[in-house]
Design a protein around this motif. Sequence first.
Motif, short mmCIF file in Angstrom:
data_model
loop_
_atom_site.label_atom_id
_atom_site.label_comp_id
_atom_site.label_asym_id
_atom_site.label_seq_id
_atom_site.Cartn_x
_atom_site.Cartn_y
_atom_site.Cartn_z
N UNK A 111 32.33 34.13 43.38
CA UNK A 111 33.11 33.02 43.03
C UNK A 111 34.32 33.21 42.17
N UNK A 112 34.34 33.92 41.07
CA UNK A 112 35.49 34.23 40.44
C UNK A 112 36.42 35.25 41.00
N UNK A 113 35.94 36.11 41.82
CA UNK A 113 36.86 37.16 42.65
C UNK A 113 37.53 36.23 43.63
N UNK A 115 38.34 33.35 43.67
CA UNK A 115 39.35 32.32 43.31
C UNK A 115 40.56 33.10 42.74
N UNK A 116 40.46 34.12 41.99
CA UNK A 116 41.50 34.77 41.77
C UNK A 116 42.17 35.62 42.69
N UNK A 117 41.50 35.91 43.79
CA UNK A 117 42.09 36.43 44.81
C UNK A 117 42.79 35.42 45.68
N UNK A 118 42.58 34.36 45.81
CA UNK A 118 43.01 33.11 46.63
C UNK A 118 44.55 32.81 45.76
N UNK A 122 44.23 39.48 42.22
CA UNK A 122 43.55 40.47 42.30
C UNK A 122 43.16 40.75 43.77
N UNK A 123 42.51 41.69 43.88
CA UNK A 123 42.10 42.20 45.25
C UNK A 123 40.41 42.32 44.95
N UNK A 124 39.70 42.09 46.18
CA UNK A 124 38.32 42.38 45.85
C UNK A 124 37.52 42.79 47.07
#
Length: 164
Positions: A111-113, A115-118, A122-124
């Motif tokens: 979920x964190x990845x 959100x920060x990607x959207x 960052x990339x995940x």
Amino acid sequence: MKTVFVTVGTTSFDELIECVTSEEATQVLSALGYEKLVLQVGRGSVVPDAGSFAGLQVDVFRFKGSIAEDMRDADLVISHAGAGSCLEALGARRPLLVVVNDRLMDNHQLELAKQLHSDSHLLYCTCSTLTQTLRTMDLSVLAPFLPGRPQNFATFLDQALGLH
């Protein structure tokens, strides 16, 4: 020297260390112009030998008092999806590729990845897609992560409580 810093934080994530040191991944990193790979392996049981992989100089350690310098020196940070590690890398304004451990149950890290990607910070990926993500990543699309401004919340709270 163009450097990749990989961190698993204070936990263990052997699969990430195995994936990033695989022949395929190290060849991709080398082809992208990286010359040094610094691995923070935490409590894991996979501890590659320092030396070189596919032409990359490799340094390995478990823990340090602070990894801030390693992050600052990195041209790319590859991290597990722990909030502390993500925020430290983003706060250091380093390009960040988060590798989510898809073997964890009820994975809040995803979920964190996401959100920060959207938000384009960052990339995940997962370990199974790490090499492909490295091949196709475009770090130029990442937006800086601006630090929070806690004084705004304090001001709001003071106003709400009638203190100002």
